[in-house]
Design an enzyme around this catalytic site. Structure first.
Site, short mmCIF file in Angstrom:
data_model
loop_
_atom_site.label_atom_id
_atom_site.label_comp_id
_atom_site.label_asym_id
_atom_site.label_seq_id
_atom_site.Cartn_x
_atom_site.Cartn_y
_atom_site.Cartn_z
N HIS A 1 6.03 -0.73 6.44
CA HIS A 1 7.07 0.22 6.86
C HIS A 1 7.30 0.05 8.35
O HIS A 1 6.34 0.01 9.13
CB HIS A 1 6.66 1.66 6.54
N ILE A 2 8.55 -0.03 8.71
CA ILE A 2 8.93 -0.25 10.12
C ILE A 2 8.60 0.99 10.94
O ILE A 2 8.03 0.91 12.03
CB ILE A 2 10.43 -0.59 10.20
N SER A 3 8.98 2.14 10.42
CA SER A 3 8.77 3.40 11.16
C SER A 3 7.40 3.98 10.83
O SER A 3 6.77 3.60 9.83
CB SER A 3 9.86 4.41 10.79
N ALA B 1 13.07 3.81 0.52
CA ALA B 1 12.80 5.15 -0.04
C ALA B 1 12.12 5.08 -1.41
O ALA B 1 11.47 6.05 -1.83
CB ALA B 1 14.09 5.95 -0.12
N HIS C 1 8.40 6.21 -2.06
CA HIS C 1 7.92 7.57 -2.23
C HIS C 1 8.02 8.09 -3.67
O HIS C 1 7.46 9.12 -3.97
CB HIS C 1 8.69 8.49 -1.27
N ASN D 1 8.77 -3.99 1.66
CA ASN D 1 9.15 -2.70 2.24
C ASN D 1 10.08 -2.08 1.20
O ASN D 1 11.26 -2.42 1.14
CB ASN D 1 9.88 -2.89 3.57
N ARG E 1 7.09 11.49 10.34
CA ARG E 1 8.45 11.89 9.92
C ARG E 1 8.38 12.98 8.84
O ARG E 1 7.40 13.68 8.74
CB ARG E 1 9.20 10.63 9.46
N ARG F 1 22.45 1.29 12.54
CA ARG F 1 22.37 2.73 12.82
C ARG F 1 20.91 3.10 13.05
O ARG F 1 20.00 2.33 12.74
CB ARG F 1 22.92 3.53 11.62
N PRO G 1 16.17 -0.42 -0.65
CA PRO G 1 17.47 0.17 -0.35
C PRO G 1 17.68 0.55 1.11
O PRO G 1 16.78 1.04 1.78
CB PRO G 1 17.53 1.42 -1.23
N ASN G 2 18.88 0.26 1.56
CA ASN G 2 19.41 0.62 2.89
C ASN G 2 18.86 -0.24 4.02
O ASN G 2 19.33 -0.13 5.15
CB ASN G 2 19.17 2.12 3.19
N GLU H 1 2.18 -3.85 1.75
CA GLU H 1 3.30 -2.90 1.92
C GLU H 1 3.56 -2.73 3.43
O GLU H 1 2.61 -2.57 4.21
CB GLU H 1 2.87 -1.56 1.30
N ARG I 1 8.01 11.50 3.24
CA ARG I 1 7.73 10.09 3.58
C ARG I 1 6.23 9.83 3.76
O ARG I 1 5.82 8.69 3.94
CB ARG I 1 8.46 9.68 4.86
N TYR J 1 14.43 2.73 13.76
CA TYR J 1 14.15 1.42 13.16
C TYR J 1 14.32 0.24 14.12
O TYR J 1 14.13 -0.91 13.71
CB TYR J 1 15.05 1.21 11.93
N ASP K 1 4.32 0.04 -10.93
CA ASP K 1 3.80 -0.62 -12.13
C ASP K 1 4.07 -2.11 -12.11
O ASP K 1 3.25 -2.91 -12.59
CB ASP K 1 4.42 0.02 -13.39
O1 CA2 Z 1 10.05 2.78 7.81
C1 CA2 Z 1 10.41 2.11 6.85
O2 CA2 Z 1 10.39 0.86 6.85
C2 CA2 Z 1 10.97 2.79 5.60
O3 CA2 Z 1 10.50 2.09 4.47
C3 CA2 Z 1 12.47 2.70 5.71
C4 CA2 Z 1 13.21 3.44 4.59
C5 CA2 Z 1 12.70 4.88 4.46
O4 CA2 Z 1 13.30 5.50 3.34
C6 CA2 Z 1 11.19 4.93 4.32
O5 CA2 Z 1 10.78 6.27 4.26
C7 CA2 Z 1 10.50 4.23 5.49
C8 CA2 Z 1 14.71 3.54 4.87
C9 CA2 Z 1 15.38 2.28 5.24
C10 CA2 Z 1 16.75 2.64 5.74
O6 CA2 Z 1 17.00 1.88 6.87
C11 CA2 Z 1 18.04 2.26 7.67
C12 CA2 Z 1 18.29 1.43 8.72
C13 CA2 Z 1 19.30 1.71 9.59
C14 CA2 Z 1 20.08 2.84 9.42
C15 CA2 Z 1 19.81 3.68 8.35
C16 CA2 Z 1 18.80 3.38 7.47
#
Ligand code: CA2
Length: 145
Positions: A101-103, A78, A81, A75, A108, A18, A10-11, A99, A112, A23, A88
């Protein structure tokens, strides 16, 4: 030729639109394009998907077993978590999962810091930006890297 599935939760379709300080400025299409380039260079096939829906992600993980994929890069966003359903699903298939994660989730918010999917993956790449997907692909395809 190895076939690798890349799933984004998601997202992640908002990437590059943004929060570039967290990211980066690449869009998800940019990430897909650079992974396709790398896949051509190392001689593998990739399928790249994004979904905002937990059940769709679970279905993709199951279908990848029937479709004989050799590995999964995920990836989970959210869902990382708290989604026991995705955990499963990963545990229910025989191919390896990495797995990504970009950040740097550990730098954080506290929520997370914990991943419920990590225990059922072969490894986790965190905080290296979108380069993490490339490293995951190399690790699944080039066993002697
Ligand atoms: O760091 C990552 O790749 C995450 O999986 C990204 C998820 C976050 O919930 C994880 O804790 C870490 C969120 C992706 C949302 O990406 C956005 C990108 C641009 C603007 C807003 C959200």
């Amino acid at each position: 030729m190895k076939k690798i599935l890349i799933l984004n939760g998601p997202n992640l379709n908002r990437l590059g639109k943004r929060e570039p300080h967290i990211y980066g400025s690449e869009t998800l299409d940019d990430v897909k394009n650079s992974l396709e380039l790398l896949a051509n260079q190392i001689g593998c096939k990739i399928d790249f998907k994004q979904s905002n829906h937990e059940g769709d992600i679970v279905d993709s993980i199951h279908n990848a077993e029937d479709e004989e994929y050799d590995g999964l890069i995920i990836n989970p966003g959210a869902f990382t978590h708290y989604s026991y359903a995705i955990r499963d699903a990963i545990a229910s298939v025989s191919y390896p999962t990495v797995e990504v994660h970009i950040s740097n989730v550990h730098a954080r918010e506290l929520f997370r810091h914990h991943s419920v999917v990590s225990p059922v993956t072969v490894g986790q790449i965190v905080g290296l930006g979108t380069k993490g997907y490339k490293l995951a692909l190399l690790s699944l395809v080039k066993e002697d890297i």
